[in-house]
Design an enzyme around this catalytic site. Structure first.
Site, PDB file in Angstrom:
ATOM      1  N   HIS A   1       0.854  -1.195   0.000  1.00 16.37           N
ATOM      2  CA  HIS A   1       0.000   0.000   0.000  1.00 16.37           C
ATOM      3  C   HIS A   1       0.883   1.236   0.000  1.00 16.37           C
ATOM      4  CE1 HIS A   1      -2.175  -3.093   2.523  1.00 16.37           C
ATOM      5  NE2 HIS A   1      -3.043  -2.908   1.550  1.00 16.37           N
TER       6      HIS A   1
ATOM      7  N   HIS B   1       8.755 -29.279 -38.871  1.00 11.03           N
ATOM      8  CA  HIS B   1       8.107 -27.971 -38.824  1.00 11.03           C
ATOM      9  C   HIS B   1       8.027 -27.375 -40.226  1.00 11.03           C
ATOM     10  CE1 HIS B   1       8.612 -28.253 -34.503  1.00 11.03           C
ATOM     11  NE2 HIS B   1       8.077 -27.051 -34.316  1.00 11.03           N
TER      12      HIS B   1
END
Length: 432
Positions: A328, A420
């Site tokens: 905070h 690939h």
């Protein structure tokens, strides 16, 4: 209380030690890991044992989950004033959560290619609600209500029981109103383990969120990978950046709001551009703390966790705040919005003298589940996104793919991944 001044030759070293505070000490991590391993191996038997050992309560596995009758009993025990406050907080948190909810989106970056993102809620999540030193009713809302806004269908909440073997009525009522579908009577590291791995009685979850003490933080760190977690967060902390015109009573009150949490490991840090202002706040801390009922815990924090830092100016104060990366951060100065761009890391930032940190804890809207111990540099406060799965969406037309096949083949060659490359090249000569 510890004083640090910009003109002290040892200030850099003192600040560095403050920046590198641990979320959970190593010895606590070891103990938590042992508890987690035992629950994973023994299931219900270990949970029963730890309930008796840590919470001084004897429960059988069929009593782990809160019943409908217990929910009704809790509802009758909660005052109308409390019910209204809970309803208000749920509405505010829900509105903020829905505003922050990610939306599916698609765009076409080049002809024939459509890309986007799709967001779906998780099916089953676990929300940890602290309750060992104080019933954190608000945390029930600041976790469960956000999961509900995200669309999670199965929301498990777990929280320590009272000495009578029941969940605090206000906490239980808030959990059910916020949208919890199950409530477990478990707390601490063993509750985290039960959420992560399940037992013979309890079904595991996909993600664990919520604050807790150092043992809870260490347990979440241990189970990460078996389930997702929101963050590793330790004891609460607040930092205030103030100028000489700020109200010292306000600053002291806000610092003490975090000092009373209960572990004694909390930190409250004030950075100001005036030594005289720090003196005034120090006196206020002593005066106000003497009136608090949780004085033993507060005294421990005052002795070991309060730091009063004199900065050369507000620019240096902002630099210190960014290095500390507080859970905070209050900017209690004349022009807080002018200083805000200089803050690089904080869990939540509160602007001006009329935005005290407890407004964020209870009713403002953003979740009070925030990163501590400097982890605001890479973690963020809990939001709807934390309860959702994100998938990339890709779609090519034939012409669009043909344009990119040479580049795909090149990358496949560079990486030695022939299959690939073939996946793209096989489509070169294909004709419908």
């Amino acid at each position: 209380m510890k004083r640090i001044s910009w003109n002290d030759p040892n200030s850099a070293q003192q600040l560095e030690a403050l920046y590198n505070r641990p979320a959970c000490p190593r010895e606590i991590e070891q103990t938590a890991a042992e508890i987690v391993a035992t629950v994973r191996q023994e299931g219900d038997k270990a949970v029963c044992s730890y309930l008796e050992r840590f919470d001084k309560v004897a429960l059988t596995p069929d009593q782990f989950v809160v019943t409908d009758e217990e929910c009704a009993e809790a509802e009758n025990a909660v005052s109308e004033t409390a019910k209204q406050a809970i309803a208000t907080a749920i509405e505010h948190v829900r509105l903020f959560a829905e505003q922050a909810k990610p939306r599916d989106h698609f765009f076409s970056p080049r002809p024939g290619v459509t890309l986007g993102e799709r967001f779906l809620p998780m099916e089953r999540v676990g929300c940890y609600i602290p309750g060992g030193t104080a019933p954190l009713v608000s945390t029930a809302i600041h976790t469960v209500a956000i999961a509900r806004a995200a669309g999670v269908s199965s929301i498990v909440a777990t929280t320590p029981v009272m000495k009578n073997g029941k969940v605090n009525p206000s906490t239980l009522y808030a959990l059910k109103q916020a949208g919890a579908t199950e409530v477990w009577k478990l707390g601490g590291a063993y509750a985290v383990a039960a959420l992560a791995y399940g037992t013979q009685t309890l079904k595991k979850v996909d993600k664990i969120v919520g604050p807790g003490n150092a043992y809870v933080a260490a347990a979440k760190k241990t189970v990460y990978g078996s389930v997702a977690i929101d963050m590793v967060a330790g004891p609460s902390e607040i930092m205030i950046v103030a100028d000489r015109h700020a109200n010292p009573a306000f600053a002291a009150a806000d610092m003490l709001s975090q000092a009373e949490h209960g572990s004694g490991l909390e930190q409250a840090v004030l950075v100001a551009d005036s030594a005289e202002f720090l003196d005034r706040v120090e006196k206020e801390l002593e005066r106000q703390s003497a009136t608090l009922p949780r004085i033993a815990t507060v005294r421990k924090v005052l002795e070991h966790g309060v730091f009063l830092i004199e900065a050369k100016d507000l620019e240096e104060a902002a630099e210190i705040a960014s290095g500390y990366a507080p859970e905070h951060l209050e900017l209690m100065c004349e022009h807080p919005r002018d200083l805000l761009p200089r803050i690089r890391a904080a869990g939540a930032v509160f602007l001006g003298p009329w935005t005290p940190e407890p407004a964020g804890d209870f009713t403002a809207g953003p979740s009070h589940v925030l990163p501590t111990a400097g982890t605001a540099k890479f973690f963020h406060g809990l939001s709807t996104m934390d309860f959702m799965r994100r998938s990339s969406i890709l779609e090519y037309t034939e012409e669009a793919l043909r344009k990119e096949i040479p580049a795909i083949e090149c990358f496949a060659s560079l990486e030695g991944l022939d299959a690939h490359g073939r996946s793209a090249s096989i489509r070169k000569d294909f004709r419908k």
